[in-house]
Design an enzyme around this catalytic site. Structure first.
Site, PDB file in Angstrom:
ATOM      1  N   GLU A  59      38.891  42.824  43.093  1.00  9.10           N
ATOM      2  CA  GLU A  59      37.597  43.063  42.436  1.00  9.10           C
ATOM      3  C   GLU A  59      37.730  44.172  41.383  1.00  9.10           C
ATOM      4  OE1 GLU A  59      34.077  42.227  44.929  1.00  9.10           O
ATOM      5  OE2 GLU A  59      33.258  44.090  44.151  1.00  9.10           O
TER       6      GLU A  59
ATOM      7  N   HIS B  46      55.395  32.214  61.169  1.00 14.26           N
ATOM      8  CA  HIS B  46      55.207  30.834  61.635  1.00 14.26           C
ATOM      9  C   HIS B  46      54.162  30.118  60.791  1.00 14.26           C
ATOM     10  CE1 HIS B  46      57.617  31.783  65.207  1.00 14.26           C
ATOM     11  NE2 HIS B  46      57.128  32.996  64.974  1.00 14.26           N
TER      12      HIS B  46
ATOM     13  N   LYS C   2      26.135  36.010  41.369  1.00 17.28           N
ATOM     14  CA  LYS C   2      24.824  36.303  41.979  1.00 17.28           C
ATOM     15  C   LYS C   2      23.713  35.711  41.118  1.00 17.28           C
ATOM     16  CE  LYS C   2      25.841  40.834  43.990  1.00 17.28           C
ATOM     17  NZ  LYS C   2      25.554  42.242  43.860  1.00 17.28           N
TER      18      LYS C   2
HETATM   19  O1  PA5 Z   1      32.693  46.769  45.579  1.00 11.91           O
HETATM   20  C1  PA5 Z   1      31.565  46.418  45.245  1.00 11.91           C
HETATM   21  O2  PA5 Z   1      30.883  47.055  44.446  1.00 11.91           O
HETATM   22  C2  PA5 Z   1      30.945  45.187  45.833  1.00 11.91           C
HETATM   23  O3  PA5 Z   1      31.842  44.459  46.598  1.00 11.91           O
HETATM   24  C3  PA5 Z   1      29.750  45.574  46.693  1.00 11.91           C
HETATM   25  O4  PA5 Z   1      30.177  46.401  47.726  1.00 11.91           O
HETATM   26  C4  PA5 Z   1      29.061  44.345  47.272  1.00 11.91           C
HETATM   27  O5  PA5 Z   1      28.656  43.501  46.226  1.00 11.91           O
HETATM   28  C5  PA5 Z   1      27.850  44.740  48.094  1.00 11.91           C
HETATM   29  O6  PA5 Z   1      26.967  45.484  47.326  1.00 11.91           O
HETATM   30  P1  PA5 Z   1      25.876  46.397  47.965  1.00 11.91           P
HETATM   31  O7  PA5 Z   1      26.547  47.477  48.734  1.00 11.91           O
HETATM   32  O8  PA5 Z   1      25.101  46.928  46.816  1.00 11.91           O
HETATM   33  O9  PA5 Z   1      25.045  45.533  48.868  1.00 11.91           O
END
Ligand code: PA5
Length: 528
Positions: A322, A351, A455
């Site tokens: 990410e 395995h 999203k």
């Molecule tokens: O690393 C990130 O920013 C994302 O993976 C968020 O943690 C994830 O989208 C969840 O977001 P939030 O904590 O606002 O619910």
């Protein structure tokens, strides 16, 4: 390479960081002799940029934010006294709150001691806590842990059925930095409904960890939840494990969070070193650069030889992919940067996919994690002079050699044991490696435009579904084909999606389907 030169190379590129209880070996990465020299200026520049980031420079320009997860384990580094204070106060509050829960000073609505924790979050608000709970939990845990980390109702029902009648002694942590993530909101509503079915008031069992003023924060305030803990805009989701997001659950479980903080702090110190061989994060970032220079993109496979670390690859998959997986660099050029990360654990994967690693395409480098301590106390001898842990260790060395013999690259991180300190250190190690690598590549590691795109697209799907249901409801006597409905809704661009929505609604008995000779000829009607 003959045995003696291999040993020489090993001694050069095996670095032992004694105070961290960790070593890193990059001797089996096939970088060229001039590799370090070639990248010297770029990595030194990255180290300088990290230094500025730690001092509070805006390192996430899109979101105009500072990137301050390093301050969490050394509040003295925070750019303002106010930030330093809120960091210290939060750790103190976490320790006090957890202690009050453990000692029964804070009780559930029915006057019971809280014994279970349901954690609701997703992405950076769940993966770190899941990794740590698994790595450091055990039979001494002070509370049992359950997770909702998706919006799958069946998945959540399974968790609720495991909690069963102990819901009245279950503390629910709702974690969302933004406070508006739908998966987490849905999880909260499903948990709330379960408490209501058990004639319990959710608010008396609920804690929010979120940004001040978020939707979740406002709700928790309005409903007077048991407590609220802060998330700050200068901590990113995937680098939030050492904030309340990770520390509160860990403390509730009975994990030594001061050990985790210390391990992260010590790793931060070590990874500021401008002497590259003494800086494991710089070496790892450089190895990732090397992996991208060999003609083909290489994947990164994590193979910890320890069950406790089996979630490390899921955790690091998010942290790395990410952060690094970006279409554009900071200048706005299209770069499609990214490293594919996967893995599970050894020797289990021996395995499974290790066959392909050895004999399929050489399009990866493995990061082995070797853990020296097998288990507390002495181990059962399973064969003359051999324990089960010796086998695990031998399988690690065997796979490492088998890959090497077939010209497959690997690095090895060795830790003395899985402890709060080494887990904190591992988290900090990869946070820093990601930061250094992204500076070297000129990308923003701290935003996630791709996640936002997904999203947004999901929200559009929900809007189409709403429109479709409203139209069916307004025409209760009519049965529509997908094409008719799309035409009347002016949604002809979304025929495929409408087809899927209607079939999903039909299987879940919210619309009737009248089958036809082909699946595309079926018609749909509202269910009264
Ligand atoms: O690393 C990130 O920013 C994302 O993976 C968020 O943690 C994830 O989208 C969840 O977001 P939030 O904590 O606002 O619910």
């Amino acid at each position: 390479m003959d045995t003696s030169s291999r040993w020489t190379r090993f001694q050069t590129f095996y670095q032992n960081y004694k105070s961290l209880g960790m070593a890193l070996d990059i001797s089996r990465m096939n970088f060229s002799a001039d590799f370090f020299e070639k990248h010297q200026s770029s990595i030194q520049q990255a180290l300088t940029s990290m230094n500025q980031l730690e001092k509070g420079a805006i390192a996430n320009p899109d979101e105009n934010r500072m990137v301050g997860h390093y301050w969490l384990r050394n509040a003295d580094l925070a750019p303002t006294a106010e930030i330093a204070k809120v960091i210290r106060d939060t750790v103190e509050k976490i320790i006090e709150f957890s202690s009050s829960i453990h000692h029964g000073h804070i009780k559930s609505q029915r006057g019971k001691n809280f014994s279970q924790v349901l954690l609701i979050g997703i992405g950076g608000s769940a993966l770190g806590p899941q990794f740590v709970a698994n790595a450091l939990g055990g039979s001494d845990d002070l509370m049992s842990f359950y997770f909702f980390d998706n919006t799958d109702p069946d998945g959540m029902n399974r968790v609720l059925s495991r909690i069963g009648s102990r819901l009245d002694e279950t503390l629910t942590l709702v974690i969302s930095k933004s406070g508006g993530t739908k998966e987490t909101r849905n999880g909260m509503l499903i948990a709330k409904a379960a408490y209501a079915r058990a004639e319990l008031n959710f608010a008396r069992h609920a804690i929010a960890i979120t940004g001040e003023g978020s939707e979740l924060d406002n709700l928790a305030k309005e409903e007077d939840w048991l407590s609220r803990f802060p998330m700050w805009d200068w901590v990113g989701g995937r680098t939030s494990e050492i904030s309340a997001v990770g520390l509160l659950p860990a403390a509730l479980q009975g994990i030594d969070i001061e050990g985790m903080l210390q391990g992260a702090h010590d790793m931060d110190e070590a990874t500021r070193n401008v002497n590259l061989l003494q800086n494991p994060a710089a070496l790892i970032a450089l190895m990732w650069v090397h992996m991208g220079e060999v003609g083909t993109t290489k994947d990164l496979v994590f193979l910890p030889y320890k069950d406790r670390l089996e979630l490390v690859s899921r955790y690091l998959q998010q942290l790395i992919m990410e952060s690094i997986g970006k279409e554009k660099n900071l200048k706005g050029d299209i770069v499609h940067e990214g490293i594919v990360v996967y893995g599970n654990k050894g020797s289990t994967d021996q395995h499974a996919y290790v066959q392909q690693l050895r004999e399929g395409p050489a399009d990866f480098a493995v990061t082995f994690i070797e853990v020296l301590k097998d288990e507390p106390g002495t181990s059962l001898i399973v064969e003359e002079d051999v324990t089960s842990g010796d086998y695990l260790h031998s399988f690690f060395m065997g796979t490492r050699n088998a890959l090497y013999d077939n010209a497959r690259e690997s690095m090895t991180i060795t830790i003395d044991e899985v402890s709060p300190k080494t887990v904190g250190a591992l988290i900090a190690l990869f946070e820093r490696a990601v930061g250094l690598y992204s500076f070297m590549k000129g990308i923003n590691a701290y935003h996630q435009p791709g996640v936002e795109a997904g999203k947004k697209a999901a929200t559009e799907m929900i809007a189409i579904q709403r429109k479709a249901l409203a139209h069916l409801r307004n025409n209760p006597s009519r049965s529509f084909s997908v094409e008719e409905l799309a035409r009347e809704l002016d949604s002809e661009k979304s025929l495929e999606e409408l087809f899927k929505i209607l079939n999903h609604l039909a299987v879940n008995q919210r619309v009737y389907v009248e089958p036809a000779s082909t699946v595309f000829g079926s018609t749909y009607k509202i269910k009264n």
